[in-house]
Design a protein around this motif. Structure first.
Motif, PDB file in Angstrom:
ATOM      1  N   ASN A 105       0.791  -1.230   0.000  1.00 15.27           N
ATOM      2  CA  ASN A 105       0.000   0.000   0.000  1.00 15.27           C
ATOM      3  C   ASN A 105       0.824   1.281   0.000  1.00 15.27           C
ATOM      4  N   PHE A 106       2.100   1.178   0.405  1.00 19.02           N
ATOM      5  CA  PHE A 106       2.927   2.376   0.456  1.00 19.02           C
ATOM      6  C   PHE A 106       4.250   2.155  -0.279  1.00 19.02           C
ATOM      7  N   SER A 107       5.237   1.612   0.397  1.00 21.24           N
ATOM      8  CA  SER A 107       6.542   1.435  -0.246  1.00 21.24           C
ATOM      9  C   SER A 107       7.393   0.457   0.537  1.00 21.24           C
ATOM     10  N   VAL A 108       8.473  -0.003  -0.107  1.00 24.13           N
ATOM     11  CA  VAL A 108       9.411  -0.895   0.560  1.00 24.13           C
ATOM     12  C   VAL A 108      10.156  -0.148   1.673  1.00 24.13           C
ATOM     13  N   VAL A 109      10.267   1.174   1.534  1.00 26.64           N
ATOM     14  CA  VAL A 109      10.929   1.989   2.568  1.00 26.64           C
ATOM     15  C   VAL A 109      10.138   1.919   3.878  1.00 26.64           C
ATOM     16  N   LEU A 110       8.814   2.047   3.782  1.00 21.74           N
ATOM     17  CA  LEU A 110       7.982   1.957   4.983  1.00 21.74           C
ATOM     18  C   LEU A 110       8.019   0.542   5.556  1.00 21.74           C
ATOM     19  N   GLN A 111       8.107  -0.443   4.677  1.00 17.55           N
ATOM     20  CA  GLN A 111       8.233  -1.828   5.135  1.00 17.55           C
ATOM     21  C   GLN A 111       9.493  -1.994   5.991  1.00 17.55           C
ATOM     22  N   ARG A 112      10.603  -1.424   5.522  1.00 15.35           N
ATOM     23  CA  ARG A 112      11.853  -1.503   6.281  1.00 15.35           C
ATOM     24  C   ARG A 112      11.713  -0.797   7.622  1.00 15.35           C
ATOM     25  N   THR A 113      11.020   0.336   7.625  1.00 12.53           N
ATOM     26  CA  THR A 113      10.818   1.080   8.871  1.00 12.53           C
ATOM     27  C   THR A 113      10.105   0.214   9.910  1.00 12.53           C
ATOM     28  N   ILE A 114       9.097  -0.524   9.477  1.00 14.76           N
ATOM     29  CA  ILE A 114       8.350  -1.394  10.400  1.00 14.76           C
ATOM     30  C   ILE A 114       9.275  -2.466  10.971  1.00 14.76           C
ATOM     31  N   TYR A 115      10.072  -3.085  10.108  1.00 12.43           N
ATOM     32  CA  TYR A 115      11.038  -4.075  10.601  1.00 12.43           C
ATOM     33  C   TYR A 115      11.985  -3.448  11.627  1.00 12.43           C
ATOM     34  N   GLU A 116      12.484  -2.250  11.300  1.00 11.02           N
ATOM     35  CA  GLU A 116      13.431  -1.572  12.192  1.00 11.02           C
ATOM     36  C   GLU A 116      12.791  -1.235  13.539  1.00 11.02           C
ATOM     37  N   LEU A 117      11.514  -0.820  13.520  1.00 13.89           N
ATOM     38  CA  LEU A 117      10.818  -0.507  14.771  1.00 13.89           C
ATOM     39  C   LEU A 117      10.682  -1.738  15.659  1.00 13.89           C
ATOM     40  N   ASN A 118      10.700  -2.910  15.030  1.00 16.14           N
ATOM     41  CA  ASN A 118      10.589  -4.156  15.780  1.00 16.14           C
ATOM     42  C   ASN A 118      11.946  -4.784  16.084  1.00 16.14           C
ATOM     43  N   GLY A 119      13.016  -4.010  15.886  1.00 15.17           N
ATOM     44  CA  GLY A 119      14.347  -4.458  16.272  1.00 15.17           C
ATOM     45  C   GLY A 119      15.072  -5.290  15.236  1.00 15.17           C
ATOM     46  N   VAL A 120      14.532  -5.335  14.011  1.00 13.79           N
ATOM     47  CA  VAL A 120      15.177  -6.087  12.930  1.00 13.79           C
ATOM     48  C   VAL A 120      15.958  -5.098  12.063  1.00 13.79           C
ATOM     49  N   GLN A 121      17.267  -5.213  12.047  1.00 16.91           N
ATOM     50  CA  GLN A 121      18.105  -4.240  11.342  1.00 16.91           C
ATOM     51  C   GLN A 121      17.997  -4.423   9.826  1.00 16.91           C
ATOM     52  N   CYS A 122      17.542  -3.387   9.149  1.00 13.30           N
ATOM     53  CA  CYS A 122      17.401  -3.397   7.686  1.00 13.30           C
ATOM     54  C   CYS A 122      18.252  -2.322   7.018  1.00 13.30           C
ATOM     55  N   ILE A 123      18.700  -1.353   7.800  1.00 11.19           N
ATOM     56  CA  ILE A 123      19.481  -0.234   7.254  1.00 11.19           C
ATOM     57  C   ILE A 123      20.869  -0.293   7.877  1.00 11.19           C
ATOM     58  N   PRO A 124      21.845  -0.867   7.177  1.00 12.42           N
ATOM     59  CA  PRO A 124      23.182  -1.034   7.761  1.00 12.42           C
ATOM     60  C   PRO A 124      23.962   0.276   7.805  1.00 12.42           C
ATOM     61  N   LEU A 125      25.028   0.294   8.589  1.00 12.47           N
ATOM     62  CA  LEU A 125      25.930   1.445   8.600  1.00 12.47           C
ATOM     63  C   LEU A 125      26.650   1.536   7.259  1.00 12.47           C
ATOM     64  N   GLU A 126      26.726   2.736   6.705  1.00  9.86           N
ATOM     65  CA  GLU A 126      27.479   2.961   5.472  1.00  9.86           C
ATOM     66  C   GLU A 126      28.856   3.488   5.858  1.00  9.86           C
ATOM     67  N   LEU A 127      29.764   2.567   6.108  1.00  6.00           N
ATOM     68  CA  LEU A 127      31.102   2.954   6.574  1.00  6.00           C
ATOM     69  C   LEU A 127      31.921   3.563   5.455  1.00  6.00           C
ATOM     70  N   VAL A 128      31.647   3.139   4.221  1.00  2.00           N
ATOM     71  CA  VAL A 128      32.284   3.725   3.047  1.00  2.00           C
ATOM     72  C   VAL A 128      31.233   4.552   2.328  1.00  2.00           C
ATOM     73  N   GLN A 129      31.441   5.854   2.309  1.00  2.00           N
ATOM     74  CA  GLN A 129      30.465   6.735   1.696  1.00  2.00           C
ATOM     75  C   GLN A 129      30.399   6.487   0.188  1.00  2.00           C
ATOM     76  N   PRO A 130      29.200   6.358  -0.385  1.00  2.00           N
ATOM     77  CA  PRO A 130      29.085   6.165  -1.828  1.00  2.00           C
ATOM     78  C   PRO A 130      29.589   7.390  -2.585  1.00  2.00           C
ATOM     79  N   ASP A 131      30.118   7.165  -3.779  1.00  2.00           N
ATOM     80  CA  ASP A 131      30.599   8.276  -4.588  1.00  2.00           C
ATOM     81  C   ASP A 131      29.463   9.251  -4.884  1.00  2.00           C
ATOM     82  N   LYS A 132      29.783  10.522  -4.862  1.00  2.00           N
ATOM     83  CA  LYS A 132      28.777  11.529  -5.168  1.00  2.00           C
ATOM     84  C   LYS A 132      28.381  11.452  -6.637  1.00  2.00           C
ATOM     85  N   GLN A 133      27.098  11.696  -6.883  1.00  2.00           N
ATOM     86  CA  GLN A 133      26.593  11.696  -8.252  1.00  2.00           C
ATOM     87  C   GLN A 133      26.665  13.089  -8.874  1.00  2.00           C
ATOM     88  N   ASN A 134      26.732  14.111  -8.031  1.00  2.00           N
ATOM     89  CA  ASN A 134      26.810  15.481  -8.536  1.00  2.00           C
ATOM     90  C   ASN A 134      27.332  16.396  -7.438  1.00  2.00           C
TER      91      ASN A 134
END
Length: 419
Positions: free
Chosen positions: A215-244
């Motif tokens: 009904n919404f998005s995969v982003v909101l789905q991840r948020t629900i998992y995260e609220l329940n203690g399931v890690q879905c968004i890892p640390l980005e230790l290496v910053q991605p290259d800038k696009q602009n």
């Protein structure tokens, strides 16, 4: 466990760090051209001053309550941010620089020591050594850590630390957090969720993740998992290259003629070219745009934009300025009151990219040698000591900064003298 270290009222705290007279005084920071409020101290918030409030609406309030206002000093804020992040790395080995005033950290391994004491000690030393107070929230996921940080700021400001380390704490935090106060849930999405009967973070945590995805998005789905203690968004230790890399500023006064705007654009291009070289990139193209005052109800509106491809990917300032001015010629029209001009370098690649042009001589090595000397001279003698003639010298177009504080940490003449 994941932690987030967030500087309290960062811009206002940077001003206070070098001006003790501002302690306990309401402080606000102005936007470009000193037009609106973009940052506030707690004292200013308590007086009801909101974000993005136009300055003319609070002039009387500022006089009554002795509110101190400052023009945005991004040079100071950027340098203070670097210093704080360097201190953070003395206490935490895995760090993600999330924004200018926020860093996610891994608390892995802290379970073998007194976790709260270690984090509290780190918080106190980061605040004391930098002069900028910080708060730390710790939890099982990034989303919960953001929530814990909010609690640390609102309810445990003196301690500055809150750890969601039990199920009861997690449930209580979720039940006392409105849906629009949740990381990643904007006002518009919050309104849609409210319409579905979801008013708090706890309500959202009880929703089926698949329903949220459908009904919404995969982003909101991840948020629900995260609220329940399931890690879905890892640390980005290496910053991605800038696009602009982009630069846009409003003019200090409306512009109608081509030359002042071309001069401003040349200066903005020189700035983004410097950033490009510092990051070891070259640009394959540029995007240039103009804009009138979109808040005006009487002025004619015009918001043109143009993208163009460089002859070869380059970081050479004169070439980029030449391309930018040529692009500006195409979109500029007389008869408008222009408020801003901007440039974005696009199609970024590593400077080892060897793309050539069959119809253009290979001047890359000569350009590298020239621009290295220019950068060195400007580094030793001050920005724009050597510059393109197109950048000019008068700068009547510059944005208004009538209340700019000194660049305490980056300009020798602004260093504080202790007598």
């Amino acid at each position: 466990m994941v932690g987030i270290i967030d500087c309290n009222n960062f811009y206002a705290s940077c001003e206070r760090a070098f001006n003790p007279a501002l302690k306990d005084v309401p402080v606000i920071i102005y936007s470009n051209n000193d037009g609106a409020v973009i940052a506030r101290s707690e004292e200013a918030k308590a007086l009801g001053i909101g974000m993005a409030v136009p300055m003319y609406e609070i002039k009387r309030l500022m006089k009554i309550h002795n509110i101190q206002g400052f023009s945005s000093n991004y040079t100071l804020y950027g340098d203070m941010s670097k210093r704080i992040k360097a201190i953070i790395r003395q206490f935490f080995h895995e760090v993600e620089d999330y924004s200018i005033d926020e860093s996610f950290v891994s608390c892995k391994g802290l379970k073998y020591r007194d976790q709260f004491s270690y984090i509290k000690d780190a918080r106190d030393k980061i605040s004391r050594w930098s002069g900028v107070p910080v708060s730390i929230g710790v939890a099982e996921t990034k989303t919960l850590a953001k929530l814990a940080n909010r609690i640390a700021k609102k309810q445990f400001r003196e301690t500055g630390v809150y750890i969601l380390d039990t199920e009861d704490k997690r449930i209580d935090a979720l039940k006392n957090t409105e849906i629009t106060d949740l990381w990643g849930v904007a006002r518009r999405l919050g309104a849609k969720l409210n319409a579905k009967g979801i008013a708090t973070a706890y309500d959202l945590s009880m929703v089926a993740p698949e329903w949220a995805k459908t009904n919404f998005s995969v982003v909101l789905q991840r948020t629900i998992y995260e609220l329940n203690g399931v890690q879905c968004i890892p640390l980005e230790l290496v910053q991605p290259d800038k696009q602009n890399i982009a630069s846009q500023k409003s003019f200090g006064k409306f512009q109608t003629e081509f030359e002042p705007m071309a001069e401003a654009l040349a200066n903005y291009t020189a700035r983004v070219a410097e950033k490009l070289r510092r990051q070891n990139f070259v640009a394959g193209g540029i995007r240039v745009w103009l804009g009138t005052n979109n808040f005006s109800k009487t002025d004619a509106q015009y918001f043109p934009e143009i993208s163009t491809v460089c002859d070869v990917p380059t970081d050479y300032t004169p070439s980029l300025i030449k391309s930018a001015i040529e692009a500006l010629h195409v979109i500029y029209k007389k008869g408008y009151l222009y408020k801003r001009v901007g440039i974005m370098l696009i199609d970024l690649r590593h400077n080892s990219d060897g793309t050539q042009n069959l119809f253009r001589a290979d001047t890359r090595q000569r350009e590298i040698a020239i621009i290295k000397r220019v950068d060195r001279l400007n580094h030793l003698n001050g920005r724009d000591t050597v510059r393109s003639a197109q950048q000019g010298f008068q700068a009547d177009w510059r944005m208004k900064q009538d209340n700019l504080s000194p660049k305490y940490t980056t300009r020798l003449t602004d260093i504080i003298h202790i007598k």
